[in-house]
Scaffold this motif. Structure first.
Motif, PDB file in Angstrom:
ATOM      1  N   PRO A 194      -2.946   7.209   7.048  1.00  0.00           N
ATOM      2  CA  PRO A 194      -3.800   6.217   6.399  1.00  0.00           C
ATOM      3  C   PRO A 194      -3.316   5.926   4.982  1.00  0.00           C
ATOM      4  O   PRO A 194      -2.689   6.768   4.362  1.00  0.00           O
ATOM      5  N   LEU A 195      -3.625   4.726   4.512  1.00  0.00           N
ATOM      6  CA  LEU A 195      -3.177   4.401   3.166  1.00  0.00           C
ATOM      7  C   LEU A 195      -3.966   5.201   2.138  1.00  0.00           C
ATOM      8  O   LEU A 195      -5.113   5.582   2.370  1.00  0.00           O
ATOM      9  N   LYS A 196      -3.335   5.440   1.023  1.00  0.00           N
ATOM     10  CA  LYS A 196      -3.965   6.195  -0.053  1.00  0.00           C
ATOM     11  C   LYS A 196      -4.485   5.224  -1.105  1.00  0.00           C
ATOM     12  O   LYS A 196      -5.582   5.356  -1.597  1.00  0.00           O
ATOM     13  N   GLU A 197      -3.635   4.237  -1.404  1.00  0.00           N
ATOM     14  CA  GLU A 197      -4.042   3.280  -2.434  1.00  0.00           C
ATOM     15  C   GLU A 197      -3.342   1.950  -2.211  1.00  0.00           C
ATOM     16  O   GLU A 197      -2.291   1.891  -1.585  1.00  0.00           O
TER      17      GLU A 197
ATOM     18  N   ALA B   3       0.847  -1.192   0.000  1.00  0.00           N
ATOM     19  CA  ALA B   3       0.000   0.000   0.000  1.00  0.00           C
ATOM     20  C   ALA B   3       0.879   1.236   0.000  1.00  0.00           C
ATOM     21  O   ALA B   3       2.062   1.166   0.350  1.00  0.00           O
ATOM     22  N   ARG B   4       0.312   2.368  -0.413  1.00  0.00           N
ATOM     23  CA  ARG B   4       1.053   3.626  -0.360  1.00  0.00           C
ATOM     24  C   ARG B   4       0.380   4.546   0.650  1.00  0.00           C
ATOM     25  O   ARG B   4      -0.836   4.700   0.652  1.00  0.00           O
ATOM     26  N   CYS B   5       1.206   5.138   1.490  1.00  0.00           N
ATOM     27  CA  CYS B   5       0.695   6.038   2.519  1.00  0.00           C
ATOM     28  C   CYS B   5       0.200   7.342   1.886  1.00  0.00           C
ATOM     29  O   CYS B   5       0.841   7.897   0.987  1.00  0.00           O
ATOM     30  N   GLY B   6      -0.934   7.818   2.359  1.00  0.00           N
ATOM     31  CA  GLY B   6      -1.506   9.050   1.836  1.00  0.00           C
ATOM     32  C   GLY B   6      -0.815  10.298   2.353  1.00  0.00           C
ATOM     33  O   GLY B   6      -0.959  11.379   1.797  1.00  0.00           O
ATOM     34  N   GLU B   7      -0.046  10.150   3.426  1.00  0.00           N
ATOM     35  CA  GLU B   7       0.624  11.311   4.022  1.00  0.00           C
ATOM     36  C   GLU B   7       2.053  11.450   3.488  1.00  0.00           C
ATOM     37  O   GLU B   7       2.412  12.461   2.906  1.00  0.00           O
ATOM     38  N   CYS B   8       2.863  10.387   3.710  1.00  0.00           N
ATOM     39  CA  CYS B   8       4.290  10.522   3.378  1.00  0.00           C
ATOM     40  C   CYS B   8       4.677   9.736   2.127  1.00  0.00           C
ATOM     41  O   CYS B   8       5.849   9.712   1.758  1.00  0.00           O
ATOM     42  N   ARG B   9       3.680   9.115   1.478  1.00  0.00           N
ATOM     43  CA  ARG B   9       3.880   8.408   0.210  1.00  0.00           C
ATOM     44  C   ARG B   9       4.748   7.160   0.319  1.00  0.00           C
ATOM     45  O   ARG B   9       5.115   6.573  -0.694  1.00  0.00           O
ATOM     46  N   THR B  10       5.108   6.751   1.534  1.00  0.00           N
ATOM     47  CA  THR B  10       5.902   5.528   1.696  1.00  0.00           C
ATOM     48  C   THR B  10       5.094   4.319   1.224  1.00  0.00           C
ATOM     49  O   THR B  10       3.890   4.251   1.437  1.00  0.00           O
ATOM     50  N   GLU B  11       5.782   3.367   0.596  1.00  0.00           N
ATOM     51  CA  GLU B  11       5.140   2.092   0.267  1.00  0.00           C
ATOM     52  C   GLU B  11       5.371   1.133   1.414  1.00  0.00           C
ATOM     53  O   GLU B  11       6.474   1.035   1.935  1.00  0.00           O
TER      54      GLU B  11
ATOM     55  N   ASN C 125      -3.129  -3.883  11.694  1.00  0.00           N
ATOM     56  CA  ASN C 125      -2.699  -2.491  11.627  1.00  0.00           C
ATOM     57  C   ASN C 125      -2.343  -2.129  10.199  1.00  0.00           C
ATOM     58  O   ASN C 125      -1.353  -2.602   9.661  1.00  0.00           O
ATOM     59  N   TRP C 126      -3.184  -1.315   9.601  1.00  0.00           N
ATOM     60  CA  TRP C 126      -2.961  -0.950   8.197  1.00  0.00           C
ATOM     61  C   TRP C 126      -2.474   0.484   8.067  1.00  0.00           C
ATOM     62  O   TRP C 126      -2.513   1.067   7.001  1.00  0.00           O
ATOM     63  N   ARG C 127      -2.032   1.044   9.194  1.00  0.00           N
ATOM     64  CA  ARG C 127      -1.483   2.404   9.133  1.00  0.00           C
ATOM     65  C   ARG C 127      -0.043   2.362   8.640  1.00  0.00           C
ATOM     66  O   ARG C 127       0.640   1.349   8.760  1.00  0.00           O
ATOM     67  N   CYS C 128       0.427   3.484   8.126  1.00  0.00           N
ATOM     68  CA  CYS C 128       1.806   3.587   7.648  1.00  0.00           C
ATOM     69  C   CYS C 128       2.771   3.368   8.815  1.00  0.00           C
ATOM     70  O   CYS C 128       2.638   4.001   9.867  1.00  0.00           O
ATOM     71  N   PRO C 129       3.744   2.471   8.668  1.00  0.00           N
ATOM     72  CA  PRO C 129       4.673   2.200   9.778  1.00  0.00           C
ATOM     73  C   PRO C 129       5.576   3.393  10.089  1.00  0.00           C
ATOM     74  O   PRO C 129       6.104   3.492  11.196  1.00  0.00           O
ATOM     75  N   LEU C 130       5.745   4.301   9.144  1.00  0.00           N
ATOM     76  CA  LEU C 130       6.631   5.448   9.370  1.00  0.00           C
ATOM     77  C   LEU C 130       5.913   6.606  10.061  1.00  0.00           C
ATOM     78  O   LEU C 130       6.377   7.140  11.064  1.00  0.00           O
ATOM     79  N   CYS C 131       4.753   7.000   9.486  1.00  0.00           N
ATOM     80  CA  CYS C 131       4.109   8.221  10.001  1.00  0.00           C
ATOM     81  C   CYS C 131       2.710   7.964  10.560  1.00  0.00           C
ATOM     82  O   CYS C 131       2.027   8.889  10.980  1.00  0.00           O
TER      83      CYS C 131
END
Lengths: 113, 217
Positions: A95-98, A71-79, A86-92
């Protein structure tokens, strides 16, 4: 149970392409399955052995490549690959974007003679 | 031995039929809604409550998918709603071709919103497009608040989550916030409606939202 109709369609796609290539036999099928599809490898193999009997694809080697969810994070664009529960971005923690990978379900190639 | 590049979706044939269905529905200005859920979540109840809320404002049609029986279709027909029952005879999902046959027997010009009630199952129905514009998963409170994480395939693929039986929340261990968080983390773009088909709570909001999509068809 749903793998029965899915494997029928897998065999249809395989035989159609074998026919187009004027092949007499299918030796190998490379199938790609994303983890989000929920399709079970073992069930597909089980039904494939039964359904392919008497066809050009009988005894073909069924190679299955699994694709993990990405998935790609909607905030920091990390994959990232989502964790269990837990489907939140591990870095920030955004929420996922796509969803980039995980829905694949296609025949990549076949080997024929 | 030679290698032949294929790169073809296994469910290509189903996808093509689904595309035909979508075009047919569009021609008749029908909004197709694919309702998916585990057995007993309240799909049929949601259809009936929604239709009752609209009170004729939108004309409803229904395709009922079940492994066996006409129980759901009879419930729908008793409200004078056009309905077709599909019995899959063991298959755990609807496919575009069976829906196409059903579409041919429905008075599409007299329908604004067509509910396609899938077979009760959270796993495979989502892999099979039917020709719908809107994909809905109906979850229910007694199933637990962790369902999004347990069935990410469906919860990431729908446009809407309808959480039914919220009147039961005080009696079972169900975290409403955990459910909301689960839905928003897996599928931030999804709408979430919290309803009780038994008391009618929240149904009007959902019905209004869905109705607004029908108007644009």
């Amino acid at each position: 149970m749903h793998e029965l109709s899915v494997t029928e369609q897998l065999l249809d796609v395989t035989l159609e392409h074998a026919e187009n290539a004027m092949a007499s036999r299918v030796l190998r099928i490379d199938l790609v399955i994303g983890d989000l599809t929920g399709f079970m490898e073992e069930s597909i193999r089980f039904y494939f052995d039964i359904l392919s009997e008497g066809t050009k694809a009988q005894n073909a080697l069924l190679k299955i490549a699994r694709v993990p969810v990405r998935a790609r994070c909607g905030e920091c664009r990390t994959e990232f690959t989502p964790g269990e529960g837990n489907w939140r971005c591990p870095l920030c923690q955004g929420p996922l974007k796509e969803i980039i990978n995980g829905r694949e379900f296609y025949v990549e190639s076949i080997e024929v003679e | 031995m030679r290698k032949v590049e294929v790169i073809t979706q296994v469910l290509n044939a189903n996808d093509l039929t689904a595309r035909e269905n979508r075009a047919l529905l569009k021609d008749h200005h029908v909004l197709g809604v694919n309702l998916m859920a585990s057995p007993g979540a309240g799909k049929t109840s949601l259809i009936l409550q929604t239709a009752q809320t609209w009170a004729g404002r939108y004309r409803v049609g229904v395709i009922e998918g079940d492994v066996a029986s006409r129980i759901d279709a009879d419930r729908v027909a008793s409200r004078d709603i056009p309905v077709v029952q599909i019995n899959t005879g063991g298959e755990c999902h609807l496919e575009a071709l069976t829906v196409q046959r059903a579409l041919k027997t429905l008075p599409l010009d007299e329908i604004d919103i067509l509910f396609i009630e899938n077979v009760g199952n959270l796993i495979c129905p989502v892999q099979f497009q039917l020709g719908e514009e809107v994909r809905v998963v109906v979850a229910s409170v007694p199933e637990g608040d962790d369902k999004p994480y347990k069935y990410p395939g469906i919860f990431t693929a729908v446009h809407v989550v309808v959480l039914n039986k919220i009147d039961l929340a005080p009696y079972v261990d169900f975290g409403l916030d955990a459910m909301r968080q689960g839905v928003s983390s897996l599928n931030p773009g999804a709408e979430l409606f919290e309803v009780s088909c038994r008391t009618g709570e929240g149904v009007a909001k959902w019905a209004k939202w869905l109705g607004s999509l029908a108007r644009s068809q």
